[in-house]
Every structure is written in structure tokens, then in C-alpha cells.
Design a protein around this motif. Structure first.
Motif, PDB file in Angstrom:
ATOM      1  N   LEU A 207       0.840  -1.191   0.000  1.00  0.00           N
ATOM      2  CA  LEU A 207       0.000   0.000   0.000  1.00  0.00           C
ATOM      3  C   LEU A 207       0.877   1.244   0.000  1.00  0.00           C
ATOM      4  O   LEU A 207       1.649   1.468   0.931  1.00  0.00           O
ATOM      5  N   PRO A 208       0.807   2.072  -1.063  1.00  0.00           N
ATOM      6  CA  PRO A 208       1.619   3.287  -1.084  1.00  0.00           C
ATOM      7  C   PRO A 208       1.290   4.193   0.104  1.00  0.00           C
ATOM      8  O   PRO A 208       0.153   4.249   0.581  1.00  0.00           O
ATOM      9  N   ALA A 209       2.293   4.921   0.560  1.00  0.00           N
ATOM     10  CA  ALA A 209       2.131   5.738   1.766  1.00  0.00           C
ATOM     11  C   ALA A 209       1.354   7.025   1.503  1.00  0.00           C
ATOM     12  O   ALA A 209       0.807   7.620   2.435  1.00  0.00           O
ATOM     13  N   VAL A 210       1.308   7.454   0.236  1.00  0.00           N
ATOM     14  CA  VAL A 210       0.761   8.773  -0.063  1.00  0.00           C
ATOM     15  C   VAL A 210      -0.280   8.697  -1.174  1.00  0.00           C
ATOM     16  O   VAL A 210      -0.062   8.044  -2.197  1.00  0.00           O
ATOM     17  N   MET A 211      -1.404   9.332  -0.940  1.00  0.00           N
ATOM     18  CA  MET A 211      -2.385   9.588  -1.987  1.00  0.00           C
ATOM     19  C   MET A 211      -2.698  11.084  -1.939  1.00  0.00           C
ATOM     20  O   MET A 211      -3.070  11.613  -0.881  1.00  0.00           O
ATOM     21  N   THR A 262     -14.289  18.879 -15.452  1.00  0.00           N
ATOM     22  CA  THR A 262     -13.530  18.670 -14.212  1.00  0.00           C
ATOM     23  C   THR A 262     -12.318  17.808 -14.498  1.00  0.00           C
ATOM     24  O   THR A 262     -12.451  16.664 -14.949  1.00  0.00           O
ATOM     25  N   LEU A 263     -11.138  18.368 -14.284  1.00  0.00           N
ATOM     26  CA  LEU A 263      -9.890  17.607 -14.404  1.00  0.00           C
ATOM     27  C   LEU A 263      -9.503  17.142 -13.008  1.00  0.00           C
ATOM     28  O   LEU A 263      -9.323  17.963 -12.102  1.00  0.00           O
ATOM     29  N   SER A 264      -9.398  15.836 -12.860  1.00  0.00           N
ATOM     30  CA  SER A 264      -9.008  15.247 -11.579  1.00  0.00           C
ATOM     31  C   SER A 264      -7.733  14.440 -11.776  1.00  0.00           C
ATOM     32  O   SER A 264      -7.669  13.578 -12.659  1.00  0.00           O
ATOM     33  N   ALA A 265      -6.748  14.716 -10.961  1.00  0.00           N
ATOM     34  CA  ALA A 265      -5.489  13.970 -11.017  1.00  0.00           C
ATOM     35  C   ALA A 265      -5.227  13.374  -9.639  1.00  0.00           C
ATOM     36  O   ALA A 265      -5.248  14.086  -8.636  1.00  0.00           O
ATOM     37  N   LEU A 266      -5.012  12.076  -9.609  1.00  0.00           N
ATOM     38  CA  LEU A 266      -4.769  11.362  -8.351  1.00  0.00           C
ATOM     39  C   LEU A 266      -3.401  10.692  -8.419  1.00  0.00           C
ATOM     40  O   LEU A 266      -3.145   9.867  -9.305  1.00  0.00           O
ATOM     41  N   ALA A 267      -2.533  11.067  -7.486  1.00  0.00           N
ATOM     42  CA  ALA A 267      -1.207  10.447  -7.397  1.00  0.00           C
ATOM     43  C   ALA A 267      -1.209   9.435  -6.251  1.00  0.00           C
ATOM     44  O   ALA A 267      -1.603   9.760  -5.127  1.00  0.00           O
ATOM     45  N   ILE A 268      -0.784   8.217  -6.567  1.00  0.00           N
ATOM     46  CA  ILE A 268      -0.705   7.138  -5.569  1.00  0.00           C
ATOM     47  C   ILE A 268       0.743   6.665  -5.557  1.00  0.00           C
ATOM     48  O   ILE A 268       1.196   5.942  -6.456  1.00  0.00           O
ATOM     49  N   THR A 269       1.493   7.084  -4.547  1.00  0.00           N
ATOM     50  CA  THR A 269       2.928   6.827  -4.571  1.00  0.00           C
ATOM     51  C   THR A 269       3.489   6.766  -3.150  1.00  0.00           C
ATOM     52  O   THR A 269       2.726   6.673  -2.181  1.00  0.00           O
ATOM     53  N   ASP A 270       4.800   6.820  -3.016  1.00  0.00           N
ATOM     54  CA  ASP A 270       5.417   6.546  -1.721  1.00  0.00           C
ATOM     55  C   ASP A 270       5.833   7.782  -0.928  1.00  0.00           C
ATOM     56  O   ASP A 270       6.045   7.682   0.284  1.00  0.00           O
ATOM     57  N   THR A 271       5.983   8.925  -1.593  1.00  0.00           N
ATOM     58  CA  THR A 271       6.421  10.113  -0.867  1.00  0.00           C
ATOM     59  C   THR A 271       5.620  11.329  -1.298  1.00  0.00           C
ATOM     60  O   THR A 271       5.118  11.407  -2.419  1.00  0.00           O
ATOM     61  N   ASP A 272       5.542  12.301  -0.382  1.00  0.00           N
ATOM     62  CA  ASP A 272       4.895  13.570  -0.716  1.00  0.00           C
ATOM     63  C   ASP A 272       5.623  14.258  -1.859  1.00  0.00           C
ATOM     64  O   ASP A 272       4.994  14.883  -2.729  1.00  0.00           O
ATOM     65  N   GLU A 273       6.942  14.162  -1.858  1.00  0.00           N
ATOM     66  CA  GLU A 273       7.720  14.835  -2.895  1.00  0.00           C
ATOM     67  C   GLU A 273       7.383  14.291  -4.279  1.00  0.00           C
ATOM     68  O   GLU A 273       7.230  15.065  -5.247  1.00  0.00           O
ATOM     69  N   GLU A 274       7.282  12.955  -4.399  1.00  0.00           N
ATOM     70  CA  GLU A 274       6.918  12.366  -5.690  1.00  0.00           C
ATOM     71  C   GLU A 274       5.526  12.801  -6.122  1.00  0.00           C
ATOM     72  O   GLU A 274       5.296  13.134  -7.298  1.00  0.00           O
TER      73      GLU A 274
END
Length: 453
Positions: A207-211, A262-274
Motif C-alpha cells: 500500500l503506497p504511503a501517499v495519496m 472537471t480535471l481530476s489527477a490522483l497520485a498514488i505513490t510513496d512520498t509527498d515529494e513524488e
């Protein structure tokens, strides 16, 4: 009605046409409010693989075709056919996490949200449907756009093994090494499968740490500029980012409002920086200053994402849809988008643009058609008198774009009204050869088309 005593062991779970409870069981097998006028001869609501096997053996003995329902979310309901047997496996919804192997066993009726709820304490996740109402059975077997699927692959690619009831009524296990045909075929064949899956063994991911999400709402007059930019950056969107653009035309109460994008972008990754670096690209949209609402770089979680996804398709409405993939460049595609995005026939109807590309090899899956951009049109309404017009609208819109189509995907297909290319020719031929081998008497129904309805 009772043709023989094979089904007597399933007392209270068998509904013949005309029985009390039949129409309730038939209606429950279709998620949307507009139920097809197709009537199975008998409906079996199974609660175990053994009960499914009993039902299949009865069908084979008495010449009944078999359709299967897990969540009933399919828009055309290919499982519902006149004179057939419907096996409802929605009650096969168990979830068993194997942390030692990072796998999870799930019944076809399990809702994707419940599966990920069970995985969360173990730090795991699987790509499931974005709506909390979607069961895993049809989602997985039809291919499945799921969480982080651009990175991890479609839902069907997560299937490591299956428990299956065959056309002979036998319960078998299948994976890459055992009964391989049944494992290969389940990964993307949808209604074309020649068995009943009673359990899936899925590979889970850490489970990635950041969404994080960024959302921009634009007026319709920037449509061409927004979509041109979105098409041109498609290959630059990181694989852990889901980029969706929708058009809607309703206010909070569901009444007509001006069309908005509506433009929606969802980042699912490991760090806030990424996540922040990936989402920053949407701040560089050439019309970003025209956004009427902006909510950017917002921490979110899976629970909120399921709520958001489910809200787009509320329970209790009538639905119709159609879709296609396209690889067309912006110069060909965008001039033909205005009608699609702005001709919504009801306030809650919507159009869905999903950045799937850049496409990567699908591997040894039945799922074998894809494209850089996925377009879906969905009509949503309440009045039964509008059925004909609402059924026609998404089909008509996709038909106008057929020359740009790379094919379609089966979760939101409309083979009944507008056949498209859903499988490669090679895969389709292989699937039919395996069907002839493993279901020679044609016990199981296949795809719902104008010829097979």
C-alpha cells in the motif's frame, strides 16, 4: 416448478419463472434501475462452490444455458437471458488474506472496497473498481481499470489463481501451472468465460504511503484548449497518476447547470515529494487561470476515493453507456470532442476521458485491446419514458467516432447495440478454441450481441 430433484438440495435458493420471489431475484441481479426485459427460466442464488456445481450439473442435464452474476454492475447485463439459468454468486463474498504470500482469496461477490479494507491492516492493496458498489467478479474478468492500474496493470492481471466450476460441474483449481486454460481465459474474457469462478486468488501490492489529488473545474468554452493539452501530455503523465477529465451539467441537487469540465489527477505513490512533483504539471495547463475552482495537492485516502467514485454514478438511476479507446492525435481527435462533451442529454449524464497511455504490453492476457485515451459516454436518467432516447445517446456518440477507435473495453461495453473490437483476432480465436474444448455442449452463455440476445 421442478424438472427434477437435482436442485432440491438448494431449497430456498432456487426461483423458477413464475415463483414467488422470482422477480425480486431477477431484479437484484441488475444493479441499475432499468432492468432488461429478459427472463431466465430459473435463478439459483448460490452460497458455495458446491451449490454452483449442483446448479451447473442440472443445467447441463436439462439443456439450459448458464449465465453468471456477481455484482450485476454490467451495463448490458449479459448474464440475464430468456429461458436460461442464472447463477447468482453475489453471496460468495468471502475475503481471506494470506500475508505470507501477499495474496488474497476473494469470492466473486466481494465488493472491492471491502477487499481493500481487509488488506489495509496488512499494508496491502489490490486494484479494484473505483465504485464501492462494484463486486470483484465482473470487474476482474472484464479487464478492469483499478487503482494504480497504469502502474500495476489491469485488475485481471492480478489474478494468480481461480477456483472454477467447469461445464461438467466439477470444482477445479487453475493457475499458471495447473489447468492453465481456465486461468488464462479468466483474465479478460468477461461474459465469454467457459466456467463459473467461485474464488479468485489475487496478488496484492504494498500500500503506497501517499495519496494526493488535484482537481480543477473549467468552463466548457476552454474545452478544445484543455483537451488538446491533455492529449499532448499523455505520455508525460507518470504511471502512478490517474488523470481523468469529465463533463457534467448538474448542480448539487441534480438540476440542470452549465456544462463544466472537471480535471481530476490522483497520485498514488510513496512520498509527498513524488506526488507533489507529479501533480505540479497540472499547474502548467495553459488555461489554468480559467479554472473556476481549484483544490490542489490535497492529501486523500482510499475511503474518500471510493466515496467520490460512487457519487458519480448514484444508486437508483437508469443507465446506458458505450466506450472506445483511441490513439488519434490531438489534431484529429479534439475537433470532434465538443459535441460529445457538451450534448449531455440529462443533468446527471456525463462523459469520461481517461489517460491510459502510454500503453505498455499487456502480457499473456485475454485482455488484448487498449489505447492511449479512453472515452466513455454515460446517460443517466429517472423517467422510464425516456429509455429509448437515453439508451441511444451514448451509442450514437461513440458511433460518430468509430473511425478513430482502437477498440473498446468490456467493463463499459455495449456489444448489444454497437459491436467494437474488444479482443485481438488472435486472442479471440484462441478463446473460442478453448471454449469448444472445455465446454463442447455450450453450457455457458457467451457475449451478449444482437445475434445472441
Amino acid at each position: 416448478m421442478n424438472e427434477s430433484n437435482e436442485l432440491d438440495a438448494l431449497e430456498g435458493k432456487v426461483f423458477w419463472q413464475g415463483d414467488e420471489g422470482y422477480e425480486d431475484a431477477r431484479g437484484a441481479a441488475v444493479w441499475r434501475a432499468n432492468k432488461p426485459n429478459r427472463y431466465p427460466k430459473v435463478i439459483v442464488v448460490a452460497e458455495s462452490a458446491a451449490e454452483v456445481a449442483i446448479a451447473v450439473r442440472h443445467a447441463a442435464k436439462h439443456g439450459l444455458k448458464v449465465g453468471v452474476r456477481s455484482g450485476g454492475h454490467s451495463w448490458t447485463s449479459p448474464h440475464l437471458r430468456d429461458g436460461a439459468m442464472l447463477i447468482d454468486v453475489s453471496r460468495l463474498n468471502g475475503i481471506d488474506v494470506d500475508t505470507g504470500t501477499r495474496h488474497v482469496w476473494v469470492g466473486p461477490g466481494a465488493k472491492g472496497e471491502k477487499v481493500n479494507d481487509a488488506l489495509k491492516p496488512h499494508g496491502l492493496i489490490v486494484p479494484t473498481g473505483h465504485h464501492s458498489t462494484v463486486a470483484v467478479g465482473g470487474f476482474l474478468m472484464c479487464g478492469g481499470f483499478g487503482w494504480n492500474s497504469r502502474l500495476w496493470g489491469n485488475g485481471c492481471a492480478q489474478i494468480a489463481g481461480v477456483e472454477v466450476v467447469t461445464a461438467q460441474g466439477e470444482i477445479i483449481y487453475a493457475d499458471e501451472h495447473t489447468n492453465r486454460d481456465f486461468w488464462w481465459a479468466v483474465r479478460g474474457s468477461g461474459a465469454g468465460y467457459f466456467g463459473v469462478v467461485t474464488r479468485f486468488r489475487l496478488t496484492a501490492h504494498p500500500l503506497p504511503a501517499v495519496m494526493k489529488s488535484s482537481v480543477y473545474v473549467y468552463p466548457a468554452d476552454v474545452l478544445e484548449a484543455l483537451l488538446t493539452w491533455a492529449r499532448e501530455i499523455a505520455n508525460d503523465v507518470p504511471p502512478f497518476v490517474e488523470l481523468v477529465i469529465t463533463s457534467t451539467a448538474h448542480d448539487p441537487d441534480g438540476n440542470w447547470a452549465p456544462v463544466r469540465l472537471t480535471l481530476s489527477a490522483l497520485a498514488i505513490t510513496d512520498t509527498d515529494e513524488e506526488a507533489d512533483k507529479a501533480l505540479a504539471m497540472f499547474e502548467r495547463c495553459p488555461v489554468v487561470d480559467r479554472a473556476t475552482k481549484r483544490k490542489t495537492f490535497q492529501p486523500t485516502n482510499l475511503t474518500e476515493r471510493y466515496v467520490s467514485g460512487t457519487a458519480a454514478d448514484p444508486v437508483g438511476y437508469r443507465y446506458a453507456c458505450d466506450n472506445l479507446y483511441t490513439n488519434a492525435p490531438a489534431s484529429e481527435l479534439i475537433p470532434r470532442m465538443r459535441e460529445l462533451f457538451t450534448s449531455l442529454p440529462t443533468p446527471r449524464s456525463h462523459v469520461f476521458w481517461f489517460n491510459w497511455g502510454p500503453v505498455k504490453p499487456l502480457g499473456d492476457l485475454v485482455l488484448s485491446v487498449q489505447g492511449d485515451i479512453y472515452l466513455g459516454a454515460y446517460s443517466i436518467w429517472s423517467d422510464p419514458s425516456e429509455d429509448a432516447a437515453m439508451d441511444a445517446w451514448p451509442v450514437e456518440q461513440m458511433r460518430k467516432l468509430e473511425d478513430l477507435s482502437a477498440g473498446g473495453q468490456m467493463n463499459d461495453e455495449n456489444m448489444l447495440a454497437r459491436p467494437d473490437k474488444y479482443l485481438s483476432d488472435e486472442v479471440s480465436d484462441k478463446l473460442e478454441r478453448l471454449r469448444a474444448q472445455h465446454d463442447p455442449n455450450g453450457v455457458f452463455l457467451s457475449f451478449l450481441t444482437a445475434e445472441t440476445r
